[in-house]
Design an enzyme around this catalytic site. Structure first.
Site, mmCIF file in Angstrom:
data_model
loop_
_atom_site.group_PDB
_atom_site.id
_atom_site.type_symbol
_atom_site.label_atom_id
_atom_site.label_comp_id
_atom_site.label_asym_id
_atom_site.label_seq_id
_atom_site.Cartn_x
_atom_site.Cartn_y
_atom_site.Cartn_z
ATOM 1 N N ASN A 22 -36.452 36.294 30.085
ATOM 2 C CA ASN A 22 -37.211 37.468 30.514
ATOM 3 C C ASN A 22 -36.751 38.744 29.810
ATOM 4 O O ASN A 22 -37.565 39.486 29.244
ATOM 5 C CB ASN A 22 -37.062 37.676 32.026
ATOM 6 N N ASP B 80 -33.561 29.116 34.082
ATOM 7 C CA ASP B 80 -34.181 29.456 35.368
ATOM 8 C C ASP B 80 -35.642 29.024 35.443
ATOM 9 O O ASP B 80 -36.214 28.967 36.532
ATOM 10 C CB ASP B 80 -34.093 30.961 35.623
ATOM 11 N N TYR C 232 -21.403 27.992 35.274
ATOM 12 C CA TYR C 232 -21.765 27.864 33.867
ATOM 13 C C TYR C 232 -21.923 26.419 33.413
ATOM 14 O O TYR C 232 -22.500 26.164 32.349
ATOM 15 C CB TYR C 232 -20.725 28.554 32.984
ATOM 16 N N LEU C 233 -21.395 25.476 34.183
ATOM 17 C CA LEU C 233 -21.531 24.067 33.806
ATOM 18 C C LEU C 233 -22.994 23.677 33.629
ATOM 19 O O LEU C 233 -23.317 22.795 32.831
ATOM 20 C CB LEU C 233 -20.894 23.178 34.871
ATOM 21 N N GLN C 234 -23.881 24.331 34.361
ATOM 22 C CA GLN C 234 -25.305 23.978 34.308
ATOM 23 C C GLN C 234 -25.938 24.309 32.965
ATOM 24 O O GLN C 234 -26.920 23.693 32.572
ATOM 25 C CB GLN C 234 -26.072 24.749 35.397
ATOM 26 N N ARG C 235 -25.407 25.287 32.272
ATOM 27 C CA ARG C 235 -26.101 25.834 31.114
ATOM 28 C C ARG C 235 -25.948 25.012 29.843
ATOM 29 O O ARG C 235 -26.924 24.784 29.126
ATOM 30 C CB ARG C 235 -25.618 27.268 30.845
ATOM 31 N N THR D 2 -34.882 29.684 28.865
ATOM 32 C CA THR D 2 -34.199 30.080 30.096
ATOM 33 C C THR D 2 -34.025 28.871 30.999
ATOM 34 O O THR D 2 -34.974 28.111 31.204
ATOM 35 C CB THR D 2 -34.934 31.188 30.875
ATOM 36 N N ARG E 243 -31.872 33.308 40.123
ATOM 37 C CA ARG E 243 -31.900 34.607 40.798
ATOM 38 C C ARG E 243 -33.162 34.782 41.635
ATOM 39 O O ARG E 243 -33.105 35.084 42.821
ATOM 40 C CB ARG E 243 -31.815 35.734 39.760
ATOM 41 N N GLU F 214 -28.428 30.595 44.164
ATOM 42 C CA GLU F 214 -27.588 31.790 44.184
ATOM 43 C C GLU F 214 -28.385 33.032 44.582
ATOM 44 O O GLU F 214 -27.814 34.033 45.015
ATOM 45 C CB GLU F 214 -26.962 32.018 42.804
#
Length: 404
Positions: free
Chosen positions: A108, A138, A295-298, A136, A182, A237
Site C-alpha cells: 500500500n 497482508d 517476522y517468521l511469516q514474511r 504484500t 493490521r 495483530e
C-alpha cells in the site's frame, strides 16, 4: 518507448518471493534494446536519493535466478514515504543518471510512493515511466484478487498452526497465536487451512474486520476448552475494540509509529502476553500459552508456494512490458479467471495507491470468529503443491481390567 536506464527498487516488508519480482523486472528489461542499463536501488527510494545503486546489467543470469529463489529483499528495503522535497531529490538523481523507467515493488505505502513520484515527475515535465509491482503478505491491495507474498506467508501460517495443533493435542491447554495483519485478516484466516479433522485447531479465529471484545473472547475460549479440553486461537495483530482502538495500545503508554503514521503492531509479543494474562485471570484455566509469529511469516526459508513464486515473477515481467509498450503509468494487478488461473492488468495508480482491502463478509463466519467455505476455496489453490499432511492413530482402546 524511449531510451533510458531502468531503476528497480523494493519497499516495505520483505517476503518469500519479492526477489522473483525484482529478477523478473531486471531480466525482462535487459531484453529491450532501448534500455541502456538496469540499476537496483539499495534500500528503496532512500537508495535513489543517496545514489546507492547496483548495476544489475552486469549481474549474471544464473546468479539472478539463484537470488530470485532466495527469500527477503535482496536490494534492501525502506519504509520512507516521499514528500515533495524528497521527490525533488529523487528527480535530481534520476535526471543525473538519465533514468527513464522506475519500477517499485511493494504494498500500500509503496504504491502511494509510486503515485507521488509519478505526479511530481509530470509536474516537472520529466519523462519517467513509473510502474508499481504488487507485494504484500497482508493481501490488502485493492483491485487485486491476491498479492504476491501472501500465498507463501499463508502457507507458513497454515503449517505453523497445523504443527501447533499436533503439539496441543499431545499436551492440551489453551494456545493463542498472534498473526500479522493490521487492517486485513487474510493471513490470520489462513490458519484454518491447517485443519484436517473436525476437532483440529484453530478453534477460534479473530480478525480486524470484526470488533474484538475481551469478555466475549474469554467466554468463547472457555466454552471451547470446557467442551474439548483444549483450545487453539488465531488472532490478528490488528484486532481493535468498538471504538477502533487497537487492543495492543492498551498495553503501552507510548505507542511507536512508523513514517506513515502506522502504529507498530509487530516486533513485540505484548498482545499475546496480554491475551494470555486475561484468559488465565478471567477463566481460571491454568495452562495458557501465547506466541507471536512475527517476522517468521514474511521470509521463512523452505516454506514457499510455487504458485506464489510463479506469479511474483510474472508481475515483474508484466511491469516492464507495460512500461515499454504502453503510454501510461500504473500498478500491475492480478485477476483470477476460472477455477484457478490468473490474468494481469495495468490499473491506474489512483485506483490502488493508499487504499486498503479487507476480507469480504462472505469469507467470515456469522459468529465472527471463524472463516467460511468460500474463503477456504479462495485460498487453497494459492498455497501451492506439497502441503504436508498429518495423521492419527486409530482409537482402538483396550478394555480396562481394574475398572478404576
Amino acid at each position: 518507448m524511449f531510451k533510458g536506464k531502468v531503476v528497480v527498487a523494493q519497499g516495505g516488508g520483505p517476503t518469500a518471493v519479492i526477489n522473483q519480482s525484482m529478477v523478473g523486472a531486471v531480466l525482462e528489461s535487459r531484453k529491450f534494446r532501448n534500455v541502456e542499463l538496469v540499476y537496483g536501488a539499495v534500500h528503496g527510494v532512500r537508495g535513489i536519493v543517496d545514489e546507492h545503486f547496483l548495476d544489475l546489467t552486469q549481474e549474471t543470469t544464473h546468479n539472478l535466478e539463484m537470488v530470485a529463489e532466495t527469500p527477503s529483499s535482496a536490494l534492501g528495503s525502506t519504509r520512507e514515504k516521499p514528500d515533495l522535497k524528497y521527490c525533488q531529490e529523487i528527480f535530481k538523481v534520476l535526471k543525473a543518471h538519465e533514468i527513464g523507467y522506475f519500477f517499485y515493488i511493494g504494498g500500500n505505502d509503496s504504491s502511494d510512493t509510486v503515485r507521488i513520484v509519478s505526479e511530481e515527475a509530470a509536474k516537472a515535465d520529466y519523462g519517467l515511466r513509473c510502474i508499481h509491482i504488487p507485494k504484500t503478505i497482508d493481501n490488502d491491495l485493492v483491485v487485486n484478487d491476491h498479492t504476491p507474498g501472501f500465498p507463501s506467508a499463508a502457507r507458513f501460517v497454515a503449517q505453523a498452526f497445523s504443527g501447533v495443533n499436533l503439539d496441543n493435542q499431545a499436551l492440551p491447554g489453551v494456545y493463542i497465536g498472534v498473526v500479522m495483519g493490521r487492517h486485513a485478516g487474510f493471513l490470520t484466516a489462513a490458519s484454518a487451512l491447517g485443519k484436517k479433522f473436525q476437532d483440529d485447531g484453530p478453534h477460534l479465529i479473530y480478525l480486524p474486520e470484526r470488533t474484538f471484545d475481551v469478555d466475549t473472547f474469554v467466554s468463547d475460549v472457555k466454552e471451547v476448552y470446557d467442551r474439548t479440553g483444549r483450545c487453539i486461537v488465531a488472532v490478528s495483530e490488528g484486532i481493535h475494540d468498538a471504538s477502533g482502538e487497537p487492543i495492543i495500545t492498551k498495553l503501552a503508554e507510548e505507542v511507536e509509529r512508523d513514517a506513515h503514521g502506522n502504529v507498530q503492531l509487530s516486533g513485540t509479543g505484548a498482545l499475546a502476553d496480554l491475551l494470555v494474562s486475561v484468559v488465565k485471570k478471567k477463566s481460571g484455566i491454568k495452562r495458557v500459552r501465547g506466541d507471536t509469529l512475527g517476522y517468521l511469516q514474511r521470509s521463512f526459508v523452505g516454506c514457499v508456494s510455487d504458485v506464489d513464486q510463479r506469479e511474483a515473477r510474472e508481475v515483474g515481467e508484466k511491469a516492464v512490458q507495460y512500461a515499454m509498450w504502453g503510454q501510461t503509468n500504473g500498478s500491475v494487478t492480478i485477476h483470477r479467471t476460472g477455477f484457478y488461473s490468473v490474468d494481469y492488468q495495468l490499473t491506474p495508480l489512483l485506483d490502488v495507491a493508499g487504499k486498503t482491502r479487507t476480507m469480504p463478509d462472505s469469507f467470515i463466519a456469522a459468529n465472527g470468529h471463524d472463516v467460511t467455505t468460500d474463503f477456504l476455496m479462495y485460498l487453497r489453490p494459492l498455497l501451492g503443491r506439497g502441503m504436508p499432511d498429518a495423521y492419527r492413530l486409530r482409537d482402538n482402546r483396550v478394555a480396562k481390567v481394574l475398572n478404576r
